[in-house]
Design a protein around this motif. Structure first.
Motif, PDB file in Angstrom:
ATOM      1  N   GLU A  74       0.834  -1.199   0.000  1.00  0.00           N
ATOM      2  CA  GLU A  74       0.000   0.000   0.000  1.00  0.00           C
ATOM      3  C   GLU A  74       0.872   1.253   0.000  1.00  0.00           C
ATOM      4  O   GLU A  74       1.994   1.261   0.492  1.00  0.00           O
ATOM      5  CB  GLU A  74      -0.901   0.005   1.238  1.00  0.00           C
ATOM      6  N   GLY A  75       0.301   2.312  -0.605  1.00  0.00           N
ATOM      7  CA  GLY A  75       0.995   3.594  -0.588  1.00  0.00           C
ATOM      8  C   GLY A  75       1.995   3.798  -1.691  1.00  0.00           C
ATOM      9  O   GLY A  75       2.869   4.667  -1.589  1.00  0.00           O
ATOM     10  N   HIS A  76       1.885   2.992  -2.776  1.00  0.00           N
ATOM     11  CA  HIS A  76       2.835   3.118  -3.882  1.00  0.00           C
ATOM     12  C   HIS A  76       2.107   3.483  -5.174  1.00  0.00           C
ATOM     13  O   HIS A  76       2.104   2.745  -6.147  1.00  0.00           O
ATOM     14  CB  HIS A  76       3.632   1.826  -4.063  1.00  0.00           C
ATOM     15  N   GLY A  77       1.472   4.650  -5.190  1.00  0.00           N
ATOM     16  CA  GLY A  77       0.904   5.188  -6.411  1.00  0.00           C
ATOM     17  C   GLY A  77      -0.460   4.629  -6.756  1.00  0.00           C
ATOM     18  O   GLY A  77      -1.170   4.052  -5.927  1.00  0.00           O
ATOM     19  N   ALA A  78      -0.816   4.787  -8.062  1.00  0.00           N
ATOM     20  CA  ALA A  78      -2.165   4.470  -8.532  1.00  0.00           C
ATOM     21  C   ALA A  78      -2.508   2.993  -8.406  1.00  0.00           C
ATOM     22  O   ALA A  78      -3.682   2.636  -8.366  1.00  0.00           O
ATOM     23  CB  ALA A  78      -2.306   4.916  -9.992  1.00  0.00           C
ATOM     24  N   ALA A 149       9.339  -3.315   1.339  1.00  0.00           N
ATOM     25  CA  ALA A 149       8.738  -1.999   1.159  1.00  0.00           C
ATOM     26  C   ALA A 149       7.855  -1.925  -0.084  1.00  0.00           C
ATOM     27  O   ALA A 149       7.013  -1.035  -0.185  1.00  0.00           O
ATOM     28  CB  ALA A 149       9.822  -0.928   1.067  1.00  0.00           C
ATOM     29  N   GLU A 150       8.046  -2.860  -1.019  1.00  0.00           N
ATOM     30  CA  GLU A 150       7.315  -2.797  -2.282  1.00  0.00           C
ATOM     31  C   GLU A 150       6.340  -3.954  -2.475  1.00  0.00           C
ATOM     32  O   GLU A 150       5.350  -3.809  -3.206  1.00  0.00           O
ATOM     33  CB  GLU A 150       8.306  -2.784  -3.463  1.00  0.00           C
ATOM     34  N   VAL A 151       6.597  -5.092  -1.851  1.00  0.00           N
ATOM     35  CA  VAL A 151       5.819  -6.301  -2.109  1.00  0.00           C
ATOM     36  C   VAL A 151       5.154  -6.777  -0.821  1.00  0.00           C
ATOM     37  O   VAL A 151       5.834  -7.120   0.151  1.00  0.00           O
ATOM     38  CB  VAL A 151       6.715  -7.412  -2.693  1.00  0.00           C
ATOM     39  N   ALA A 152       3.823  -6.808  -0.834  1.00  0.00           N
ATOM     40  CA  ALA A 152       3.088  -7.276   0.346  1.00  0.00           C
ATOM     41  C   ALA A 152       2.954  -8.787   0.367  1.00  0.00           C
ATOM     42  O   ALA A 152       2.885  -9.393   1.441  1.00  0.00           O
ATOM     43  CB  ALA A 152       1.707  -6.631   0.386  1.00  0.00           C
ATOM     44  N   ALA A 153       2.886  -9.417  -0.817  1.00  0.00           N
ATOM     45  CA  ALA A 153       2.725 -10.875  -0.890  1.00  0.00           C
ATOM     46  C   ALA A 153       3.143 -11.360  -2.267  1.00  0.00           C
ATOM     47  O   ALA A 153       3.098 -10.620  -3.250  1.00  0.00           O
ATOM     48  CB  ALA A 153       1.277 -11.274  -0.606  1.00  0.00           C
TER      49      ALA A 153
END
Length: 213
Positions: A74-78, A149-153
């Motif tokens: 979450e929180g990484h752009g569109a 920081a970029e990948v939740a799963a």
């Protein structure tokens, strides 16, 4: 799934990517949102360039090749929180293949792949990106190292899920003042839609064409 569908092997995938006179737009439209433009209109300058890696690999004991997807943090752009292929923005001097491999290594720790081919680029209106899809293969399942920081799963799915019509759906979706029909694949319990579903739809229709021969 029906037992009559043969395993999707590397040979099947290679044949699917090599189909002559394949109707890309018709294949992509099957899973495109109802308001989805396929061209960049009424915007100045040029679209930002990016590339994704549609990475396939064996996953014993399954006879099918598998495909990796990621859920973006979450929180990484569109497209934050959405399911996508590993990939990102193209840096100066890079080819789409170089971008796809670099971003995949950075995001999930898969270092290198054999390149099987590329799909035509796809324009994504919400973020004004032109995506260059690269199809890759690695003979061993990677040892995933997701970038926190970029990948939740990380999602891993056999390619055969694309042929299972019970794992497709559609529903109304509201974005701002616009309501449109969202088409999705249900993969690992997650709705996969938008640009990712459009590219999966092309792959699905290519695989169906080969398996029907």
């Amino acid at each position: 799934m029906t037992s009559t569908i043969p395993p999707i092997t590397l040979d099947v995938l290679r044949a699917a990517l090599a189909l002559p006179n394949f109707d890309v737009i018709a294949a992509r439209m099957r899973m495109a949102p109802s308001v989805r433009p396929f061209q960049r209109l009424e915007r100045e300058g040029k679209a930002k360039q990016s590339a994704v890696l549609m990475l396939t690999y064996p996953h014993p004991p399954s006879p099918d090749l598998h495909l990796v997807l990621i859920q973006r943090a979450e929180g990484h752009g569109a497209h934050s929180g959405q399911i996508s292929f590993p990939g990102g923005r193209q840096e100066a001097g890079e080819t789409p293949i170089e971008t796809a491999l670099r971003e995949t290594d950075e995001e999930v720790g898969a270092n290198g792949a054999d390149i099987l081919g590329q799909f035509e680029s796809l324009y994504v209106p919400p973020s004004d990106f032109e995506i260059h899809p690269v199809i890759g293969y690695t003979p061993l399942r990677p040892e995933w190292k997701p970038h926190a920081a970029e990948v939740a799963a990380i999602l891993e799915a056999p390619l055969s899920v694309l042929l299972d019509d019970s794992l497709k759906g559609h529903e109304p979706f509201v974005r701002g003042e616009i309501t449109f029909e969202k088409h999705y694949y249900l993969i690992c319990g997650q709705q996969v839609w938008g640009a990712t579903a459009i590219l999966l739809s092309e792959l699905e229709r290519r695989l169906r064409a080969v398996l029907a021969e």
